[in-house]
Write a protein that holds these residues in place. Structure first.
Motif, PDB file in Angstrom:
ATOM      1  N   HIS A 106      16.456   3.936   0.247  1.00 38.99           N
ATOM      2  CA  HIS A 106      17.013   5.222   0.669  1.00 38.99           C
ATOM      3  C   HIS A 106      17.682   5.024   2.019  1.00 38.99           C
ATOM      4  N   ILE A 107      18.900   5.553   2.180  1.00 37.21           N
ATOM      5  CA  ILE A 107      19.650   5.387   3.426  1.00 37.21           C
ATOM      6  C   ILE A 107      20.181   6.736   3.885  1.00 37.21           C
ATOM      7  N   ASP A 108      19.987   7.031   5.182  1.00 38.09           N
ATOM      8  CA  ASP A 108      20.567   8.215   5.816  1.00 38.09           C
ATOM      9  C   ASP A 108      21.542   7.738   6.880  1.00 38.09           C
ATOM     10  N   PHE A 109      22.761   8.215   6.804  1.00 38.99           N
ATOM     11  CA  PHE A 109      23.795   7.850   7.768  1.00 38.99           C
ATOM     12  C   PHE A 109      23.772   8.874   8.895  1.00 38.99           C
ATOM     13  N   ARG A 110      23.612   8.416  10.129  1.00 35.13           N
ATOM     14  CA  ARG A 110      23.443   9.317  11.267  1.00 35.13           C
ATOM     15  C   ARG A 110      24.712   9.467  12.113  1.00 35.13           C
ATOM     16  N   GLN A 111      25.409   8.372  12.355  1.00 34.50           N
ATOM     17  CA  GLN A 111      26.656   8.388  13.111  1.00 34.50           C
ATOM     18  C   GLN A 111      27.582   7.362  12.489  1.00 34.50           C
ATOM     19  N   GLU A 112      28.867   7.565  12.691  1.00 33.14           N
ATOM     20  CA  GLU A 112      29.779   6.575  12.129  1.00 33.14           C
ATOM     21  C   GLU A 112      29.679   5.266  12.918  1.00 33.14           C
ATOM     22  N   THR A 113      29.776   4.201  12.180  1.00 36.87           N
ATOM     23  CA  THR A 113      29.802   2.871  12.755  1.00 36.87           C
ATOM     24  C   THR A 113      31.218   2.370  12.579  1.00 36.87           C
ATOM     25  N   ARG A 114      31.901   2.133  13.685  1.00 45.25           N
ATOM     26  CA  ARG A 114      33.324   1.781  13.647  1.00 45.25           C
ATOM     27  C   ARG A 114      33.539   0.372  14.187  1.00 45.25           C
ATOM     28  N   TYR A 115      34.490  -0.287  13.606  1.00 43.90           N
ATOM     29  CA  TYR A 115      34.906  -1.596  14.068  1.00 43.90           C
ATOM     30  C   TYR A 115      36.274  -1.422  14.717  1.00 43.90           C
ATOM     31  N   PRO A 116      36.522  -1.923  15.902  1.00 47.68           N
ATOM     32  CA  PRO A 116      35.737  -2.897  16.669  1.00 47.68           C
ATOM     33  C   PRO A 116      34.807  -2.287  17.726  1.00 47.68           C
ATOM     34  N   GLU A 117      34.660  -0.954  17.763  1.00 48.33           N
ATOM     35  CA  GLU A 117      33.773  -0.353  18.763  1.00 48.33           C
ATOM     36  C   GLU A 117      32.336  -0.861  18.637  1.00 48.33           C
ATOM     37  N   HIS A 118      31.895  -1.053  17.425  1.00 49.69           N
ATOM     38  CA  HIS A 118      30.542  -1.564  17.168  1.00 49.69           C
ATOM     39  C   HIS A 118      30.669  -2.946  16.519  1.00 49.69           C
ATOM     40  N   THR A 119      30.751  -3.973  17.321  1.00 50.87           N
ATOM     41  CA  THR A 119      30.829  -5.315  16.732  1.00 50.87           C
ATOM     42  C   THR A 119      29.455  -5.940  16.554  1.00 50.87           C
ATOM     43  N   ASP A 120      28.484  -5.428  17.290  1.00 46.43           N
ATOM     44  CA  ASP A 120      27.116  -5.928  17.176  1.00 46.43           C
ATOM     45  C   ASP A 120      26.165  -4.741  17.128  1.00 46.43           C
ATOM     46  N   VAL A 121      25.208  -4.813  16.232  1.00 43.37           N
ATOM     47  CA  VAL A 121      24.177  -3.790  16.111  1.00 43.37           C
ATOM     48  C   VAL A 121      22.830  -4.497  15.998  1.00 43.37           C
ATOM     49  N   VAL A 122      21.773  -3.708  16.045  1.00 46.98           N
ATOM     50  CA  VAL A 122      20.421  -4.257  15.908  1.00 46.98           C
ATOM     51  C   VAL A 122      19.712  -3.472  14.813  1.00 46.98           C
ATOM     52  N   ALA A 123      19.066  -4.181  13.913  1.00 52.25           N
ATOM     53  CA  ALA A 123      18.237  -3.553  12.887  1.00 52.25           C
ATOM     54  C   ALA A 123      16.795  -3.599  13.390  1.00 52.25           C
ATOM     55  N   ARG A 124      16.229  -2.430  13.665  1.00 49.51           N
ATOM     56  CA  ARG A 124      14.842  -2.299  14.118  1.00 49.51           C
ATOM     57  C   ARG A 124      14.002  -1.966  12.889  1.00 49.51           C
ATOM     58  N   THR A 125      13.021  -2.810  12.581  1.00 46.38           N
ATOM     59  CA  THR A 125      12.285  -2.677  11.327  1.00 46.38           C
ATOM     60  C   THR A 125      10.779  -2.723  11.559  1.00 46.38           C
ATOM     61  N   TRP A 126      10.068  -1.833  10.866  1.00 49.42           N
ATOM     62  CA  TRP A 126       8.612  -1.843  10.863  1.00 49.42           C
ATOM     63  C   TRP A 126       8.141  -1.263   9.545  1.00 49.42           C
ATOM     64  N   LEU A 127       6.841  -1.215   9.346  1.00 56.76           N
ATOM     65  CA  LEU A 127       6.279  -0.678   8.113  1.00 56.76           C
ATOM     66  C   LEU A 127       5.735   0.715   8.367  1.00 56.76           C
ATOM     67  N   THR A 128       5.961   1.620   7.427  1.00 61.60           N
ATOM     68  CA  THR A 128       5.421   2.968   7.557  1.00 61.60           C
ATOM     69  C   THR A 128       4.283   3.223   6.573  1.00 61.60           C
ATOM     70  N   ARG A 129       4.121   2.326   5.620  1.00 59.95           N
ATOM     71  CA  ARG A 129       3.029   2.468   4.652  1.00 59.95           C
ATOM     72  C   ARG A 129       2.663   1.104   4.115  1.00 59.95           C
ATOM     73  N   LEU A 130       1.378   0.872   3.994  1.00 62.01           N
ATOM     74  CA  LEU A 130       0.874  -0.370   3.416  1.00 62.01           C
ATOM     75  C   LEU A 130      -0.122   0.019   2.339  1.00 62.01           C
ATOM     76  N   GLY A 131       0.301  -0.105   1.082  1.00 68.85           N
ATOM     77  CA  GLY A 131      -0.539   0.288  -0.049  1.00 68.85           C
ATOM     78  C   GLY A 131      -1.282  -0.892  -0.635  1.00 68.85           C
ATOM     79  N   ARG A 132      -1.830  -0.686  -1.806  1.00 67.25           N
ATOM     80  CA  ARG A 132      -2.597  -1.737  -2.479  1.00 67.25           C
ATOM     81  C   ARG A 132      -1.697  -2.882  -2.930  1.00 67.25           C
ATOM     82  N   SER A 133      -0.528  -2.535  -3.502  1.00 69.41           N
ATOM     83  CA  SER A 133       0.378  -3.578  -3.990  1.00 69.41           C
ATOM     84  C   SER A 133       1.806  -3.415  -3.458  1.00 69.41           C
TER      85      SER A 133
END
Length: 139
Positions: free
Chosen positions: A54-81
């Protein structure tokens, strides 16, 4: 803990208007998940399949204004499998450009069904479980 993956945006990631194409965000999130798993499980491969994205777009990402971005990742749920990744794509200035979730399932390919996560894998994943930090920008 939060895992960070630097991502360099290429011209080919954009559409005719200079926006990063919406389908490319799934690739950025995949890069982040792979980098996350390589860091948490160096030299190991968990048999995982993706169950939802699932993806939610929050602001436009434009080139060349945004040539580098960072993906910040963590877990929000840890189930059995299964477990849920939460990923924010942010500009170098900290603007949330996109965020989304991916549910992955620990999978037994021989039996062709989900399998419980091993205890050793669960222990390595636990430090990355935290609450979701959603942005309301652009919605």
């Amino acid at each position: 803990m939060i895992h960070e993956t630097p991502i360099h945006i290429r011209y080919s990631d954009t559409d005719l208007n200079g926006h990063v194409n919406n389908a490319v965000y799934a690739t950025y999130m995949e890069e982040s998940r792979i980098s996350f798993l390589q860091e948490v499980f160096p030299g190991q491969r968990l048999p995982l399949v993706i169950a939802s994205l699932h993806i939610d777009f929050r602001q436009e990402t434009r080139y060349p204004e945004h040539t580098d971005v960072v993906a910040r990742t963590w877990l929000t749920r840890l189930g059995r499998s299964s477990f849920e990744f939460f990923c924010q794509i942010v500009s170098v200035r900290g603007e949330v450009l996109c965020e989304g979730t991916a549910v992955v399932v620990h999978y037994d390919f021989e039996k062709r069904k989900s399998a419980p996560l091993p205890d050793w894998a669960r222990e390595k994943l636990l430090p990355y479980v935290r609450e979701r930090e959603e942005s309301n920008v652009g919605v």
